[in-house]
Write a protein that holds these residues in place. Structure first.
Motif, PDB file in Angstrom:
ATOM      1  N   LEU A  43       0.818  -1.215   0.000  1.00  0.00           N
ATOM      2  CA  LEU A  43       0.000   0.000   0.000  1.00  0.00           C
ATOM      3  C   LEU A  43       0.852   1.266   0.000  1.00  0.00           C
ATOM      4  N   LEU A  44       2.106   1.146   0.406  1.00  0.00           N
ATOM      5  CA  LEU A  44       2.992   2.313   0.376  1.00  0.00           C
ATOM      6  C   LEU A  44       3.341   2.734  -1.044  1.00  0.00           C
ATOM      7  N   ALA A  45       3.019   1.902  -2.009  1.00  0.00           N
ATOM      8  CA  ALA A  45       3.254   2.273  -3.410  1.00  0.00           C
ATOM      9  C   ALA A  45       2.266   3.334  -3.871  1.00  0.00           C
ATOM     10  N   VAL A  46       1.106   3.405  -3.239  1.00  0.00           N
ATOM     11  CA  VAL A  46       0.066   4.353  -3.669  1.00  0.00           C
ATOM     12  C   VAL A  46       0.532   5.804  -3.584  1.00  0.00           C
ATOM     13  N   PRO A  47       1.117   6.261  -2.454  1.00  0.00           N
ATOM     14  CA  PRO A  47       1.584   7.655  -2.429  1.00  0.00           C
ATOM     15  C   PRO A  47       2.665   7.947  -3.464  1.00  0.00           C
ATOM     16  N   TYR A  48       3.536   6.983  -3.710  1.00  0.00           N
ATOM     17  CA  TYR A  48       4.578   7.189  -4.716  1.00  0.00           C
ATOM     18  C   TYR A  48       3.972   7.320  -6.117  1.00  0.00           C
ATOM     19  N   LEU A  49       2.967   6.513  -6.405  1.00  0.00           N
ATOM     20  CA  LEU A  49       2.307   6.624  -7.707  1.00  0.00           C
ATOM     21  C   LEU A  49       1.539   7.937  -7.814  1.00  0.00           C
ATOM     22  N   ALA A  52       4.109  10.562  -8.611  1.00  0.00           N
ATOM     23  CA  ALA A  52       4.493  10.452 -10.025  1.00  0.00           C
ATOM     24  C   ALA A  52       3.413  11.024 -10.931  1.00  0.00           C
ATOM     25  N   SER A  53       2.160  10.776 -10.600  1.00  0.00           N
ATOM     26  CA  SER A  53       1.059  11.282 -11.414  1.00  0.00           C
ATOM     27  C   SER A  53       0.990  12.808 -11.369  1.00  0.00           C
ATOM     28  N   HIS A  68      11.322  15.296 -13.998  1.00  0.00           N
ATOM     29  CA  HIS A  68      11.460  13.942 -14.550  1.00  0.00           C
ATOM     30  C   HIS A  68      12.201  13.040 -13.560  1.00  0.00           C
ATOM     31  N   LEU A  69      13.180  13.587 -12.841  1.00  0.00           N
ATOM     32  CA  LEU A  69      13.901  12.802 -11.835  1.00  0.00           C
ATOM     33  C   LEU A  69      12.990  12.410 -10.684  1.00  0.00           C
ATOM     34  N   VAL A  70      12.094  13.301 -10.296  1.00  0.00           N
ATOM     35  CA  VAL A  70      11.145  12.994  -9.223  1.00  0.00           C
ATOM     36  C   VAL A  70      10.198  11.880  -9.671  1.00  0.00           C
ATOM     37  N   VAL A  71       9.753  11.949 -10.918  1.00  0.00           N
ATOM     38  CA  VAL A  71       8.883  10.898 -11.455  1.00  0.00           C
ATOM     39  C   VAL A  71       9.627   9.563 -11.464  1.00  0.00           C
ATOM     40  N   LEU A  72      10.861   9.559 -11.907  1.00  0.00           N
ATOM     41  CA  LEU A  72      11.666   8.332 -11.928  1.00  0.00           C
ATOM     42  C   LEU A  72      11.840   7.770 -10.523  1.00  0.00           C
ATOM     43  N   TRP A  73      12.159   8.633  -9.566  1.00  0.00           N
ATOM     44  CA  TRP A  73      12.329   8.219  -8.167  1.00  0.00           C
ATOM     45  C   TRP A  73      11.041   7.628  -7.612  1.00  0.00           C
ATOM     46  N   ALA A  74       9.915   8.285  -7.864  1.00  0.00           N
ATOM     47  CA  ALA A  74       8.643   7.824  -7.325  1.00  0.00           C
ATOM     48  C   ALA A  74       8.220   6.494  -7.940  1.00  0.00           C
ATOM     49  N   VAL A  75       8.389   6.351  -9.234  1.00  0.00           N
ATOM     50  CA  VAL A  75       8.010   5.097  -9.883  1.00  0.00           C
ATOM     51  C   VAL A  75       8.920   3.957  -9.424  1.00  0.00           C
ATOM     52  N   TRP A  76      10.204   4.239  -9.254  1.00  0.00           N
ATOM     53  CA  TRP A  76      11.144   3.216  -8.789  1.00  0.00           C
ATOM     54  C   TRP A  76      10.761   2.724  -7.396  1.00  0.00           C
ATOM     55  N   ASN A  77      10.471   3.643  -6.482  1.00  0.00           N
ATOM     56  CA  ASN A  77      10.083   3.245  -5.130  1.00  0.00           C
ATOM     57  C   ASN A  77       8.736   2.522  -5.132  1.00  0.00           C
ATOM     58  N   ALA A  78       7.814   2.945  -5.971  1.00  0.00           N
ATOM     59  CA  ALA A  78       6.527   2.244  -6.066  1.00  0.00           C
ATOM     60  C   ALA A  78       6.732   0.812  -6.537  1.00  0.00           C
ATOM     61  N   MET A  79       7.605   0.622  -7.513  1.00  0.00           N
ATOM     62  CA  MET A  79       7.876  -0.731  -8.007  1.00  0.00           C
ATOM     63  C   MET A  79       8.490  -1.598  -6.914  1.00  0.00           C
TER      64      MET A  79
END
Length: 123
Positions: A43-49, A52-53, A68-79
């Motif tokens: 469920l911690l992936a939800v805030p990261y996604l 990113a959104s 773009h770096l923030v989006v990459l960081w957020a998607v990586w942590n969500a994954m």
């Protein structure tokens, strides 16, 4: 040159593994007592996604390119958090199976003796 790159990557991995909060949390979840928290940790992936959104929408509206770096960081942590759920479930099943086998061996009187080191066989 390859040695320098190898050393730099090893130090970077050590730093990220040791000091980044998500990596510390994932390492804690992989321990035997905490394997049960792998599925709720997904469920911690939800805030990261969500981050990113929001950043992706801001980029579409003309925000600075460093987002773009923030989006990459957020998607990586969500994954990472999405993957820890099934991984921890598999590790928990494996640990419980091994514990059940050990309990069965102990109850049957076939307990495996711990390794005592090299010994000399005498006849």
């Amino acid at each position: 040159m390859i040695r320098l790159i190898w050393t730099l990557s090893a130090h970077t991995r050590y730093y990220l593994r040791r000091y980044m909060p998500t990596n510390r949390l994932l390492d804690a979840i992989r321990c035997r007592p905490n394997l049960k928290w792998g599925i709720p940790a997904m469920l911690l992936a939800v805030p990261y996604l969500l981050i990113a959104s929001v950043c992706t929408n801001a980029l579409a509206d003309g925000a600075p390119d460093w987002l773009h770096l923030v989006v990459l960081w957020a998607v990586w942590n969500a994954m990472k958090f999405i993957i820890i759920g099934p991984v921890s479930l598999i590790l928990l099943i494996r640990a419980r199976t091994q514990e059940a086998i050990a309990r069965h061996r102990v109850s049957a009187g076939r307990a495996v003796k711990p390794f005592q080191g090299a010994s000399v066989v005498r006849r």
